[in-house]
Design a protein around this motif. Structure first.
Motif, PDB file in Angstrom:
ATOM      1  N   VAL A   1      47.290   5.090 117.888  1.00 33.28           N
ATOM      2  CA  VAL A   1      47.174   4.080 118.939  1.00 33.28           C
ATOM      3  C   VAL A   1      45.961   3.191 118.687  1.00 33.28           C
ATOM      4  CG1 VAL A   1      46.669   3.758 121.409  1.00 33.28           C
ATOM      5  CG2 VAL A   1      48.404   5.416 120.687  1.00 33.28           C
ATOM      6  N   HIS A   2      44.913   3.777 118.127  1.00 32.53           N
ATOM      7  CA  HIS A   2      43.668   3.032 117.967  1.00 32.53           C
ATOM      8  C   HIS A   2      43.377   2.631 116.522  1.00 32.53           C
ATOM      9  CE1 HIS A   2      42.630   3.486 122.127  1.00 32.53           C
ATOM     10  NE2 HIS A   2      42.937   4.765 122.058  1.00 32.53           N
ATOM     11  N   GLY A   3      44.297   2.907 115.627  1.00 30.22           N
ATOM     12  CA  GLY A   3      44.040   2.476 114.259  1.00 30.22           C
ATOM     13  C   GLY A   3      44.913   3.187 113.266  1.00 30.22           C
ATOM     14  N   PRO A   4      44.818   2.783 112.012  1.00 29.49           N
ATOM     15  CA  PRO A   4      45.655   3.395 110.982  1.00 29.49           C
ATOM     16  C   PRO A   4      45.271   4.851 110.742  1.00 29.49           C
ATOM     17  CG  PRO A   4      44.110   1.822 110.013  1.00 29.49           C
ATOM     18  CD  PRO A   4      43.958   1.717 111.494  1.00 29.49           C
ATOM     19  N   VAL A   5      46.241   5.630 110.316  1.00 34.75           N
ATOM     20  CA  VAL A   5      46.030   7.044 110.010  1.00 34.75           C
ATOM     21  C   VAL A   5      46.513   7.294 108.592  1.00 34.75           C
ATOM     22  CG1 VAL A   5      46.746   9.398 110.560  1.00 34.75           C
ATOM     23  CG2 VAL A   5      46.309   7.775 112.411  1.00 34.75           C
ATOM     24  N   GLU A   6      45.679   7.959 107.817  1.00 37.85           N
ATOM     25  CA  GLU A   6      46.077   8.275 106.439  1.00 37.85           C
ATOM     26  C   GLU A   6      46.203   9.780 106.274  1.00 37.85           C
ATOM     27  OE1 GLU A   6      43.591   6.685 103.401  1.00 37.85           O
ATOM     28  OE2 GLU A   6      43.739   4.630 104.178  1.00 37.85           O
ATOM     29  N   ALA A   7      47.116  10.180 105.410  1.00 37.38           N
ATOM     30  CA  ALA A   7      47.240  11.598 105.080  1.00 37.38           C
ATOM     31  C   ALA A   7      45.970  12.067 104.380  1.00 37.38           C
ATOM     32  CB  ALA A   7      48.441  11.820 104.172  1.00 37.38           C
ATOM     33  N   LEU A   8      45.661  13.357 104.535  1.00 36.76           N
ATOM     34  CA  LEU A   8      44.552  13.956 103.800  1.00 36.76           C
ATOM     35  C   LEU A   8      44.858  13.901 102.299  1.00 36.76           C
ATOM     36  CD1 LEU A   8      44.152  17.163 106.014  1.00 36.76           C
ATOM     37  CD2 LEU A   8      42.591  15.196 105.965  1.00 36.76           C
ATOM     38  N   PRO A   9      43.825  13.926 101.466  1.00 35.09           N
ATOM     39  CA  PRO A   9      44.084  13.995 100.025  1.00 35.09           C
ATOM     40  C   PRO A   9      44.926  15.220  99.678  1.00 35.09           C
ATOM     41  CG  PRO A   9      41.767  13.545 100.456  1.00 35.09           C
ATOM     42  CD  PRO A   9      42.390  13.889 101.784  1.00 35.09           C
ATOM     43  N   ALA A  10      45.810  15.052  98.709  1.00 28.19           N
ATOM     44  CA  ALA A  10      46.770  16.116  98.370  1.00 28.19           C
ATOM     45  C   ALA A  10      46.072  17.421  98.007  1.00 28.19           C
ATOM     46  CB  ALA A  10      47.667  15.649  97.224  1.00 28.19           C
ATOM     47  N   GLU A  11      44.928  17.327  97.299  1.00 26.08           N
ATOM     48  CA  GLU A  11      44.288  18.577  96.878  1.00 26.08           C
ATOM     49  C   GLU A  11      43.734  19.352  98.080  1.00 26.08           C
ATOM     50  OE1 GLU A  11      43.243  15.542  96.117  1.00 26.08           O
ATOM     51  OE2 GLU A  11      41.043  15.382  96.033  1.00 26.08           O
ATOM     52  N   HIS A  12      43.302  18.623  99.128  1.00 22.39           N
ATOM     53  CA  HIS A  12      42.837  19.299 100.330  1.00 22.39           C
ATOM     54  C   HIS A  12      44.010  19.932 101.082  1.00 22.39           C
ATOM     55  CE1 HIS A  12      39.015  17.834  99.421  1.00 22.39           C
ATOM     56  NE2 HIS A  12      38.948  16.767 100.209  1.00 22.39           N
ATOM     57  N   ILE A  13      45.121  19.218 101.148  1.00 29.62           N
ATOM     58  CA  ILE A  13      46.316  19.774 101.805  1.00 29.62           C
ATOM     59  C   ILE A  13      46.740  21.052 101.093  1.00 29.62           C
ATOM     60  CG2 ILE A  13      48.770  19.401 102.289  1.00 29.62           C
ATOM     61  CD1 ILE A  13      48.101  16.416 102.644  1.00 29.62           C
ATOM     62  N   ASP A  14      46.754  20.992  99.761  1.00 32.35           N
ATOM     63  CA  ASP A  14      47.167  22.173  98.975  1.00 32.35           C
ATOM     64  C   ASP A  14      46.243  23.360  99.254  1.00 32.35           C
ATOM     65  OD1 ASP A  14      49.151  20.655  97.886  1.00 32.35           O
ATOM     66  OD2 ASP A  14      48.164  20.386  95.940  1.00 32.35           O
ATOM     67  N   ALA A  15      44.927  23.104  99.277  1.00 34.76           N
ATOM     68  CA  ALA A  15      43.964  24.191  99.480  1.00 34.76           C
ATOM     69  C   ALA A  15      44.087  24.770 100.890  1.00 34.76           C
ATOM     70  CB  ALA A  15      42.542  23.673  99.240  1.00 34.76           C
ATOM     71  N   LEU A  16      44.236  23.895 101.884  1.00 33.85           N
ATOM     72  CA  LEU A  16      44.363  24.371 103.266  1.00 33.85           C
ATOM     73  C   LEU A  16      45.638  25.183 103.445  1.00 33.85           C
ATOM     74  CD1 LEU A  16      43.207  21.055 104.923  1.00 33.85           C
ATOM     75  CD2 LEU A  16      42.132  23.282 105.369  1.00 33.85           C
ATOM     76  N   TYR A  17      46.716  24.670 102.903  1.00 33.49           N
ATOM     77  CA  TYR A  17      48.014  25.337 103.054  1.00 33.49           C
ATOM     78  C   TYR A  17      47.975  26.710 102.382  1.00 33.49           C
ATOM     79  CZ  TYR A  17      53.081  26.065 102.804  1.00 33.49           C
ATOM     80  OH  TYR A  17      54.338  26.572 102.922  1.00 33.49           O
ATOM     81  N   ASP A  18      47.426  26.745 101.188  1.00 32.19           N
ATOM     82  CA  ASP A  18      47.372  28.004 100.449  1.00 32.19           C
ATOM     83  C   ASP A  18      46.539  29.029 101.207  1.00 32.19           C
ATOM     84  OD1 ASP A  18      47.758  29.620  97.948  1.00 32.19           O
ATOM     85  OD2 ASP A  18      45.567  29.543  98.007  1.00 32.19           O
ATOM     86  N   ARG A  19      45.386  28.606 101.715  1.00 33.55           N
ATOM     87  CA  ARG A  19      44.525  29.536 102.440  1.00 33.55           C
ATOM     88  C   ARG A  19      45.219  30.054 103.696  1.00 33.55           C
ATOM     89  NH1 ARG A  19      41.972  28.490 106.890  1.00 33.55           N
ATOM     90  NH2 ARG A  19      40.327  29.858 107.655  1.00 33.55           N
ATOM     91  N   TYR A  20      45.808  29.144 104.456  1.00 29.21           N
ATOM     92  CA  TYR A  20      46.406  29.535 105.735  1.00 29.21           C
ATOM     93  C   TYR A  20      47.621  30.437 105.536  1.00 29.21           C
ATOM     94  CZ  TYR A  20      48.114  29.047 110.536  1.00 29.21           C
ATOM     95  OH  TYR A  20      48.527  29.294 111.808  1.00 29.21           O
TER      96      TYR A  20
END
Ligand SMILES: [Zn+2]
Length: 238
Positions: free
Chosen positions: A202-221
């Motif tokens: 609503v207040h501005g553009p949103v970008e996806a997190l960098p792929a390597e961070h997504i991979d690390a978070l997903y793997d850990r969780y």
């Protein structure tokens, strides 16, 4: 389904699943994911080509374990006094095509369905989304209810995808899980991240997190955090 397969299902397993699927429907109400009689949950019957699913057109307050419907994986009623959910063919298709899926949930939860109405994937922009979905939540094709088209769209979109949720274009959310409870959790989390990313936008553009961070978070969780294997099986992780 053969008569032999039917006889192999223990009555206590069916009783437990009817209760579990009935009780899980209260979670859809509790988390604000459904309106009137929309939305449905099913669970695969372990060891049989059967599933337990919500009856069609029965109000959430009136659902009972006995009113749940048992069908085969071609949406034919095997046991039950009500007609099964009008989405039964979609659930059945998913179970036929995806052997690891033990539960399927469908909702028109408002924020997620707003993304579906635009045909826009939800970008993986926050860590909680990377944890649970490991990717953008994808959009599946528009498909009319009744035949296999919705099921085909779900399977085509989610096969090989980390996300347990798909936004079916112009329709709503379908989620899958190892258990019905896990699929309900994915539906709750899908609406939560759909709302948060919407509010951010609503207040501005949103970008996806960098792929390597997504991979690390997903793997850990998925593999390290908490009692992962047991939690996923029970759908009780947090
Ligand atoms: Zn629907």
């Amino acid at each position: 389904m053969s008569a032999d397969a039917d006889r192999t299902v223990r009555p206590d397993i069916l009783r437990r699943l009817r209760r579990e699927v009935c009780d899980l429907h209260a979670e859809l109400v509790r988390w604000g994911l459904v309106t009137w009689t929309s939305g449905n949950i099913s669970a695969r019957v372990p060891g049989a080509d059967l599933m337990v699913i919500k009856p069609s057109g029965v109000g959430y307050d009136d659902l009972t374990p006995e009113s749940m419907v048992v069908t085969d994986l071609h949406a034919n009623v095997v046991e039950g006094v009500h007609a099964p959910s009008s989405d039964t063919a979609a659930h059945a298709y998913v179970y036929r095509a995806m052997a690891n899926v033990g539960g399927v949930v469908h909702t028109h939860s408002p924020y997620a369905t707003a993304w579906a109405a635009r045909g826009e994937p939800i970008p993986c922009a926050i860590t909680a989304m990377a944890d649970e979905f490991g990717a953008d939540i994808p959009v599946g094709p528009f498909a009319l209810i009744g035949g296999d088209d919705i099921g085909k769209g779900i399977v085509a979109t989610l096969t090989g995808h980390r996300s347990p949720a798909v936004l079916m274009r112009g329709h709503g959310v379908f989620t899958i899980g190892g258990t019905a409870r896990a699929a309900v959790k994915a539906a709750v989390m899908c609406e939560d991240v759909a709302r948060t990313v919407h509010l951010a936008r609503v207040h501005g553009p949103v970008e996806a997190l960098p792929a390597e961070h997504i991979d690390a978070l997903y793997d850990r969780y998925q593999n390290v955090y908490g009692q992962r294997a047991a939690d996923r099986e029970r759908g009780t992780d947090s």
